[in-house]
Design a protein around this motif. Structure first.
Motif, PDB file in Angstrom:
ATOM      1  N   CYS A  47       0.807  -1.229   0.000  1.00 22.42           N
ATOM      2  CA  CYS A  47       0.000   0.000   0.000  1.00 22.42           C
ATOM      3  C   CYS A  47       0.836   1.274   0.000  1.00 22.42           C
ATOM      4  CB  CYS A  47      -0.999   0.035   1.165  1.00 22.42           C
ATOM      5  SG  CYS A  47      -2.279  -1.206   1.052  1.00 22.42           S
ATOM      6  N   GLY A  48       1.997   1.239  -0.645  1.00 22.62           N
ATOM      7  CA  GLY A  48       2.712   2.482  -0.893  1.00 22.62           C
ATOM      8  C   GLY A  48       1.902   3.351  -1.834  1.00 22.62           C
ATOM      9  N   TRP A  49       2.002   4.662  -1.683  1.00 22.48           N
ATOM     10  CA  TRP A  49       1.134   5.574  -2.451  1.00 22.48           C
ATOM     11  C   TRP A  49       1.400   5.479  -3.957  1.00 22.48           C
ATOM     12  CZ3 TRP A  49      -3.355   7.334  -1.783  1.00 22.48           C
ATOM     13  CH2 TRP A  49      -3.837   8.450  -2.461  1.00 22.48           C
ATOM     14  N   ASN A  50       2.681   5.392  -4.365  1.00 19.19           N
ATOM     15  CA  ASN A  50       2.982   5.238  -5.787  1.00 19.19           C
ATOM     16  C   ASN A  50       2.339   3.976  -6.350  1.00 19.19           C
ATOM     17  OD1 ASN A  50       4.633   7.534  -5.933  1.00 19.19           O
ATOM     18  ND2 ASN A  50       6.438   6.388  -5.294  1.00 19.19           N
ATOM     19  N   SER A  51       2.438   2.880  -5.585  1.00 23.46           N
ATOM     20  CA  SER A  51       1.874   1.603  -6.041  1.00 23.46           C
ATOM     21  C   SER A  51       0.362   1.695  -6.198  1.00 23.46           C
ATOM     22  CB  SER A  51       2.226   0.487  -5.046  1.00 23.46           C
ATOM     23  OG  SER A  51       3.607   0.199  -5.097  1.00 23.46           O
ATOM     24  N   LYS A 105      -6.836   2.201   4.387  1.00 21.52           N
ATOM     25  CA  LYS A 105      -8.198   2.668   4.668  1.00 21.52           C
ATOM     26  C   LYS A 105      -8.828   3.282   3.414  1.00 21.52           C
ATOM     27  CE  LYS A 105     -10.778   6.207   7.164  1.00 21.52           C
ATOM     28  NZ  LYS A 105     -11.485   6.646   5.936  1.00 21.52           N
ATOM     29  N   LEU A 106      -8.080   4.106   2.691  1.00 18.84           N
ATOM     30  CA  LEU A 106      -8.601   4.726   1.472  1.00 18.84           C
ATOM     31  C   LEU A 106      -8.961   3.661   0.445  1.00 18.84           C
ATOM     32  CD1 LEU A 106      -6.073   7.708   1.144  1.00 18.84           C
ATOM     33  CD2 LEU A 106      -8.496   7.869   1.769  1.00 18.84           C
ATOM     34  N   VAL A 107      -8.088   2.690   0.260  1.00 18.39           N
ATOM     35  CA  VAL A 107      -8.282   1.658  -0.763  1.00 18.39           C
ATOM     36  C   VAL A 107      -9.461   0.753  -0.440  1.00 18.39           C
ATOM     37  CG1 VAL A 107      -7.266  -0.466  -1.720  1.00 18.39           C
ATOM     38  CG2 VAL A 107      -5.901   1.627  -1.592  1.00 18.39           C
ATOM     39  N   VAL A 108      -9.487   0.239   0.778  1.00 17.75           N
ATOM     40  CA  VAL A 108     -10.481  -0.790   1.146  1.00 17.75           C
ATOM     41  C   VAL A 108     -11.790  -0.176   1.634  1.00 17.75           C
ATOM     42  CG1 VAL A 108     -10.945  -2.763   2.651  1.00 17.75           C
ATOM     43  CG2 VAL A 108      -8.655  -2.433   1.708  1.00 17.75           C
ATOM     44  N   LEU A 112      -4.803  -6.171  -3.082  1.00 16.97           N
ATOM     45  CA  LEU A 112      -4.868  -7.006  -1.881  1.00 16.97           C
ATOM     46  C   LEU A 112      -3.880  -6.376  -0.902  1.00 16.97           C
ATOM     47  CD1 LEU A 112      -5.993  -9.526  -0.508  1.00 16.97           C
ATOM     48  CD2 LEU A 112      -4.278 -10.886  -1.712  1.00 16.97           C
ATOM     49  N   CYS A 113      -4.376  -5.828   0.191  1.00 14.37           N
ATOM     50  CA  CYS A 113      -3.609  -4.881   1.008  1.00 14.37           C
ATOM     51  C   CYS A 113      -2.914  -5.527   2.205  1.00 14.37           C
ATOM     52  CB  CYS A 113      -4.527  -3.770   1.492  1.00 14.37           C
ATOM     53  SG  CYS A 113      -5.227  -2.800   0.137  1.00 14.37           S
ATOM     54  N   ASP A 134     -12.812   3.274   1.827  1.00 10.70           N
ATOM     55  CA  ASP A 134     -13.402   4.445   1.178  1.00 10.70           C
ATOM     56  C   ASP A 134     -13.680   4.226  -0.306  1.00 10.70           C
ATOM     57  OD1 ASP A 134     -12.896   5.411   3.680  1.00 10.70           O
ATOM     58  OD2 ASP A 134     -11.609   7.074   3.069  1.00 10.70           O
ATOM     59  N   TRP A 135     -12.693   3.699  -1.042  1.00 16.56           N
ATOM     60  CA  TRP A 135     -12.855   3.590  -2.486  1.00 16.56           C
ATOM     61  C   TRP A 135     -13.298   2.208  -2.934  1.00 16.56           C
ATOM     62  CZ3 TRP A 135      -7.288   5.876  -3.206  1.00 16.56           C
ATOM     63  CH2 TRP A 135      -7.289   7.221  -2.783  1.00 16.56           C
ATOM     64  N   LYS A 136     -13.201   1.217  -2.055  1.00 17.04           N
ATOM     65  CA  LYS A 136     -13.669  -0.162  -2.347  1.00 17.04           C
ATOM     66  C   LYS A 136     -12.956  -0.784  -3.552  1.00 17.04           C
ATOM     67  CE  LYS A 136     -17.057   0.751   0.634  1.00 17.04           C
ATOM     68  NZ  LYS A 136     -16.930   0.352   2.039  1.00 17.04           N
ATOM     69  N   ILE A 137     -11.680  -0.442  -3.744  1.00 15.28           N
ATOM     70  CA  ILE A 137     -10.946  -0.958  -4.910  1.00 15.28           C
ATOM     71  C   ILE A 137     -10.000  -2.098  -4.529  1.00 15.28           C
ATOM     72  CG2 ILE A 137     -11.116   1.199  -6.200  1.00 15.28           C
ATOM     73  CD1 ILE A 137      -8.231   1.823  -5.361  1.00 15.28           C
ATOM     74  N   GLY A 138     -10.167  -2.602  -3.314  1.00 16.60           N
ATOM     75  CA  GLY A 138      -9.325  -3.702  -2.877  1.00 16.60           C
ATOM     76  C   GLY A 138      -9.847  -4.304  -1.593  1.00 16.60           C
ATOM     77  N   ILE A 139      -9.167  -5.351  -1.133  1.00 21.20           N
ATOM     78  CA  ILE A 139      -9.552  -6.034   0.099  1.00 21.20           C
ATOM     79  C   ILE A 139      -8.302  -6.218   0.971  1.00 21.20           C
ATOM     80  CG2 ILE A 139     -11.509  -7.227  -0.967  1.00 21.20           C
ATOM     81  CD1 ILE A 139      -9.757  -9.764  -1.115  1.00 21.20           C
ATOM     82  N   ASP A 140      -8.525  -6.577   2.222  1.00 22.48           N
ATOM     83  CA  ASP A 140      -7.420  -6.799   3.155  1.00 22.48           C
ATOM     84  C   ASP A 140      -6.852  -8.207   2.996  1.00 22.48           C
ATOM     85  OD1 ASP A 140      -7.511  -4.304   4.594  1.00 22.48           O
ATOM     86  OD2 ASP A 140      -9.385  -4.996   5.489  1.00 22.48           O
TER      87      ASP A 140
END
Length: 478
Positions: free
Chosen positions: A367-371, A396-399, A383-384, A401-407
């Motif tokens: 979950c680096g920002w560039n990645s 938190k933003l990915v999973v 997949l975080c 807020d934006w729903k573009i991934g999972i833990d």
């Protein structure tokens, strides 16, 4: 005639900061800036010793290629205070201490020489993590721009550390665990979703000292450039703009990576295109934990066993120092034989080239920002597995807020069974559909922001006009 903007650009000497700084330099030069890019001897050595050598010669100037197209980007290097051969990965605190106490004096010497030599330098653009940027700017009467390479949410939480401390959410032995709901422009956030350094009770570390100093520094800057987009973090950015001019101009990533002429990789890149060409579309999981953070050997083994159990094909970047630079072979015994042709293990790669390949269907990431930005651009769900610093908040933003991934695993202990289950969940045509559909929409937002009259395009124009105004005004010493 208006004075031409000549900006000195100083990245923080880590791969994840150098990459966006290089692309920012190109972006600004294409807008008519003269840019002098200051790298460290160590970063320069790593890049040039690992870069392809078509004629067998070492590269002295990483921008030599782009200058042929008419861009005025100049290049120089300075010491970070340590010998080039010093193992910065193994001696993290000593490296950070040198960046805190020594690095800025070497940069200041270069600026002083340029000014004394008659160079018409008028602007300093420094990575926010570069300690002392406002001091150098004031001393040489330069417009001071702080370049934030992470999410605006992360910036805002650091910027308001005084509020967090006042409310008992930071800097205490027994911090509150209820949601943080008083940061301007930030929705209530669980303390467990703040950056790792805000969750630590001991705030005396060298990294904490750097964070405290740079956020004193940034409050003296003329403006902040941020590698995000307005639509992603609108409320946060609006609130920050009441404190300091804050321009979201992202994503600053290599959109034309195939034709790139600036080497930025600190490791030799492997090409896995031929192997990927043999795989069905969307069938391969790309695994990489970035350029900086370390993974414990226990977690690495659980992830390896989970990958094996999942039966999913994968490309795994196992950096030479992923556990430690003195552990040459950190993977489980027999793992490579066990996975056979189903997996490809490489030390490093051009990430955008891999992510953009049609065979890639998911990205197991730190979950680096560039990645995250690169994955969105390539429409690859995530997949975080955050490891430290801003990665925790980015998750938190990915999973959430934006729903573009999972833990991968929200637990402290990573278990191979859970790893296998979540890999299959992300990569499955049915269960992974929600993330894939969501990331398509987010990619659309990203493209629109970069387009003519998009938010990032307009913000860059506003930023340039503001710098021109400040340069003409002639920044006065304190």
């Amino acid at each position: 005639m208006a004075e031409k903007i000549h900006a000195i650009l100083v990245p923080h000497p880590f791969q994840g900061h150098v990459n966006p700084a290089v692309h920012l330099a190109i972006k600004l030069a294409s807008q008519g800036f003269i840019v002098t890019f200051i790298n460290t001897h160590y970063i320069h050595h790593q890049i040039t010793s690992k870069a392809p050598r078509p004629n067998g010669a070492l590269v002295d100037d990483i921008f030599a290629g782009v200058r042929k197209s008419g861009l005025d980007i100049r290049y120089t290097t300075v010491s970070d205070g340590l010998p080039v051969g010093f193992d910065r990965s193994l001696n993290h605190d000593q490296y950070q201490s040198s960046l805190l106490h020594v690095f800025s004096s070497h940069v200041e010497e270069v600026v002083a020489r340029m000014v004394a030599g008659g160079e018409k330098v008028n602007t300093l653009i420094a990575d926010t993590f570069f300690v002392g940027h406002s001091k150098i700017a004031r001393k040489f009467r330069l417009v001071c721009i702080s370049f934030w390479t992470e999410a605006a949410l992360v910036f805002s939480l650091y910027y308001h550390m005084d509020l967090l401390r006042l409310h008992g959410h930071f800097g205490c032995q027994d911090c509150r665990e209820d949601p943080i709901d008083y940061i301007p422009g930030v929705k209530a956030i669980d303390p467990k979703d703040t950056m790792s350094y805000l969750q630590e009770t001991d705030t005396s570390s060298v990294v904490h000292q750097i964070i405290f100093k740079i956020f004193e520094d940034v409050k003296l800057a003329d403006s902040v450039l941020c590698n995000t987009i307005q639509e992603f973090e609108s409320d946060t950015i609006t609130a920050l703009n009441t404190k300091i001019p804050f321009y979201s101009i992202g994503p600053i990533i290599p959109l034309r990576f195939n034709n790139g002429t600036v080497a930025t990789s600190l490791w030799s890149e492997s090409d896995c295109t031929q192997w990927l060409n043999t795989k069905p579309n969307g069938s391969v999981l790309y695994v990489s934990f970035g350029s900086y953070a370390h993974v414990s050997k226990t977690d690495l083994h659980e992830i390896a066993h989970g990958l094996s159990m999942s039966k999913v094909s994968f490309v795994w970047v196992v950096r030479p120092d992923i556990v430690s630079s003195d552990d040459a072979d950190p993977l489980p015994s027999g793992f490579k034989e066990e996975i056979g042709e189903r997996g490809m293990i490489i030390p490093w790669c051009c990430q955008m080239m891999v992510l953009s390949h049609p065979a890639i269907g998911g990205f197991l990431t730190h979950c680096g920002w560039n990645s995250i930005l690169e994955s969105i651009w390539c429409k690859v769900p995530l997949l975080c597995f955050p490891l430290l610093t801003d990665q925790v908040t980015n998750r938190k933003l990915v999973v959430d807020d934006w729903k573009i991934g999972i833990d991968l695993s929200r637990r402290k202990l990573v278990r191979k069974e859970e790893v296998a289950k979540n890999i299959e969940r992300l990569m499955s045509e049915k269960s992974g559909r929600e993330s894939r559909e969501a990331i398509k929409k987010v990619k659309g937002t990203l493209e629109k922001a970069l387009g003519p009259q998009g938010s990032s395009d307009k913000n860059m124009e506003n930023f340039i006009n503001n710098v021109k105004r400040l340069v003409c005004k002639d920044v006065s010493p304190p």
